[in-house]
Design a protein around this motif. Structure first.
Motif, PDB file in Angstrom:
ATOM      1  N   PHE A 107       8.299   2.452  10.991  1.00  0.00           N
ATOM      2  CA  PHE A 107       8.542   1.138  10.398  1.00  0.00           C
ATOM      3  C   PHE A 107      10.036   0.902  10.206  1.00  0.00           C
ATOM      4  O   PHE A 107      10.812   1.837  10.010  1.00  0.00           O
TER       5      PHE A 107
ATOM      6  N   GLY B 123      11.072  -2.331   8.508  1.00  0.00           N
ATOM      7  CA  GLY B 123      11.262  -3.436   7.578  1.00  0.00           C
ATOM      8  C   GLY B 123      11.253  -4.789   8.254  1.00  0.00           C
ATOM      9  O   GLY B 123      11.556  -5.806   7.615  1.00  0.00           O
ATOM     10  N   LYS B 124      10.894  -4.845   9.527  1.00  0.00           N
ATOM     11  CA  LYS B 124      10.913  -6.102  10.270  1.00  0.00           C
ATOM     12  C   LYS B 124      10.030  -7.154   9.588  1.00  0.00           C
ATOM     13  O   LYS B 124       8.890  -6.887   9.234  1.00  0.00           O
ATOM     14  N   GLY B 125      10.612  -8.351   9.423  1.00  0.00           N
ATOM     15  CA  GLY B 125       9.878  -9.452   8.825  1.00  0.00           C
ATOM     16  C   GLY B 125       9.869  -9.453   7.304  1.00  0.00           C
ATOM     17  O   GLY B 125       9.323 -10.370   6.690  1.00  0.00           O
ATOM     18  N   VAL B 126      10.476  -8.454   6.680  1.00  0.00           N
ATOM     19  CA  VAL B 126      10.506  -8.349   5.222  1.00  0.00           C
ATOM     20  C   VAL B 126      11.880  -8.774   4.715  1.00  0.00           C
ATOM     21  O   VAL B 126      12.906  -8.363   5.254  1.00  0.00           O
TER      22      VAL B 126
ATOM     23  N   ALA C 167      15.913   0.428   6.024  1.00  0.00           N
ATOM     24  CA  ALA C 167      15.127  -0.657   6.629  1.00  0.00           C
ATOM     25  C   ALA C 167      16.020  -1.456   7.573  1.00  0.00           C
ATOM     26  O   ALA C 167      16.536  -2.519   7.226  1.00  0.00           O
TER      27      ALA C 167
ATOM     28  N   ARG D  93      15.662  -3.312  10.171  1.00  0.00           N
ATOM     29  CA  ARG D  93      15.303  -4.614  10.749  1.00  0.00           C
ATOM     30  C   ARG D  93      14.909  -5.632   9.684  1.00  0.00           C
ATOM     31  O   ARG D  93      14.486  -6.739  10.005  1.00  0.00           O
ATOM     32  N   ALA D  94      15.040  -5.297   8.432  1.00  0.00           N
ATOM     33  CA  ALA D  94      14.711  -6.231   7.358  1.00  0.00           C
ATOM     34  C   ALA D  94      15.739  -7.359   7.295  1.00  0.00           C
ATOM     35  O   ALA D  94      16.868  -7.218   7.779  1.00  0.00           O
TER      36      ALA D  94
ATOM     37  N   GLU E 138       6.310  -3.872   5.183  1.00  0.00           N
ATOM     38  CA  GLU E 138       6.008  -4.161   6.588  1.00  0.00           C
ATOM     39  C   GLU E 138       4.689  -3.515   6.996  1.00  0.00           C
ATOM     40  O   GLU E 138       3.868  -4.129   7.688  1.00  0.00           O
TER      41      GLU E 138
ATOM     42  N   PRO F  59       1.157  -5.945   4.868  1.00  0.00           N
ATOM     43  CA  PRO F  59       1.597  -7.274   4.425  1.00  0.00           C
ATOM     44  C   PRO F  59       0.951  -7.739   3.125  1.00  0.00           C
ATOM     45  O   PRO F  59       1.448  -8.677   2.496  1.00  0.00           O
TER      46      PRO F  59
END
Length: 427
Positions: free
Chosen positions: A162, A164-167, A228, A230-231, A391, A394
């Protein structure tokens, strides 16, 4: 304010206060100018108001009974926690750094001496003979920082799938160096809540904390230091370039983070409290509202201890029951000498621990990277891991996310008073 109470109307009716409302600002982003100019601000989403009131007005609010006012507290000044400066190199290197700016007793910063002392103590323990030293050496983990910092290794980040993408994660601190080369191409939203100062970091503490929680997995110079990677980054400047700020700015930053859908708010800031002192009811109200909105607040426990001789209580606002308080460990999984402990009742406990000694992360240009100590450095490790769990699931938000962090922590043979549930672990 109690649930359902109209803050602005109550303050005007009971005490004659004319205040602004956070609802009047786009995305609930109260400006620092409005904080300074208005007679007060009601943070509608938090159920909290900050007002400039005269003694008779405070008395009227205190005597108002069922008016909707739950608690009245003086506004505090808080500071960046964790400015123990170390050289920007691996913790295994023991060459003393040049003393940092900001000198104190004898021309040398006391926190600097303390950090260097701890490094020498660890070296002594490893070199001296005896069964106790040998047993400690065998039990202690060993880390190389060629590719990844020791902190990320200790909490299992390299093995996690993981990112953190999209968070969305908000770091409320001294701001951020928006031109740092390790963050090129990242989504960064910046907002200043300090009058007369841009969100650009003129201190360093905020950039360091953002780097640990949210830095790149491929920085220009190894080792990797960000959890994280990609957060989405929300950098709220609630502390000035001198490293301090008032409660009003902190609350404004929390409401801004909630309004922007941040799952995590990371706060490496605070003020010391005394033995037996209770938590802030105002910040506890704000933290509960945040949890219900799906946002968990994670804060530094504080650096006032001088272990083993003296342990200080968890500081404000980390001592609120609905805020996660983070203690600091070194690379041998010992409690850091400065890390505060869970001594006070009614919410003053440590909840979890993270790496907080000789932590290398980003620093404003031109230096780019630096290693420092503090529960401030442990806190973004936990906040970054929270983004990974957010992530992974959800549905895990608010109290559910807080529970996952506690339940998944690595148990340590140390008192819960000092490390809570244990060392945070990545999914």
């Amino acid at each position: 304010m109690r649930e359902g109470a109209s803050g602005a109307q109550t303050l005007n009716k009971v005490a004659g206060l004319k205040v602004a409302s956070s609802a009047d600002f786009s995305a609930a982003a109260v400006t620092p100018e409005s904080l300074d100019a208005a007679g007060g601000i009601v943070f509608e989403g938090l159920g909290v108001a900050v007002v400039d009131a005269q003694p008779d007005q405070v008395g009227a609010l205190s005597a108002a009974g069922e008016s909707g006012v739950m608690a009245i507290e003086p506004e505090r000044i808080v500071h960046a926690i964790g400015e123990t400066l170390l050289p920007g190199v691996a913790p295994s290197r023991l060459l003393p750094p040049s003393p940092p700016a900001g000198l104190s007793r004898g021309g040398v910063q006391l926190e600097y001496i303390r950090g260097y002392r701890d490094a020498l103590v660890n070296l002594y323990e490893g070199l001296t003979g005896g069964e106790d030293a040998e047993a400690a050496a065998e039990a202690a983990p060993s880390f190389r920082e060629d590719e990844v910092t020791w902190g990320l290794q200790a909490i299992g980040v390299p093995a996690s799938r993981f990112t953190g993408k999209g968070v969305r994660v908000a770091v409320l601190d001294t701001g951020f160096d928006a031109g740092h080369p390790d963050f090129v191409g990242r989504a960064v939203s910046m907002r200043s809540f300090i009058q007369g100062e841009e969100a650009q970091d003129g201190h360093g503490h905020g950039t360091h904390c953002i780097g640990t929680a949210l830095g790149s997995d491929r920085p220009n110079t190894l080792p990797r230091y960000g959890v994280a990677c990609r957060a989405e980054i929300f950098a709220g400047k609630v502390l000035s370039n001198a490293g301090s700020g008032a409660d009003a700015g902190i609350l404004a930053g929390i409401q801004w983070a909630i309004a922007n859908g941040c799952a995590v708010v990371s706060m490496s800031l605070g003020a010391p409290v005394g033995p037996g002192q209770t938590h802030s009811r105002v910040f506890e109200t704000a933290a509960r509202r945040a949890l219900r909105a799906g946002t968990v607040i994670i804060a530094a426990a504080g650096n006032e201890s001088e272990r083993p001789g003296s342990i200080a209580p968890v500081g404000h606002p980390a001592n609120c029951p609905s805020i996660m308080a983070v203690a600091a460990l070194d690379s041998r999984f010992h409690v850091a000498s400065f890390s505060c402990g869970g001594l006070n009742p009614q919410g003053g406990q440590v909840d979890i621990a993270g790496p907080g000694v000789a932590v290398r992360s980003s620093w404003p240009r031109p230096l780019l990277h630096r290693a420092i100590n503090g529960t401030s450095m442990a806190t973004p490790h936990v906040s970054g891991v929270a983004a990974l769990y957010a992530e992974a699931d959800p549905e895990a938000r608010g109290r559910a996310l807080m529970s996952i962090l506690v339940q998944s922590a690595r148990r340590l043979e140390l008192p819960a008073r000092d490390v809570g549930a244990g060392l945070v672990q990545a999914p």
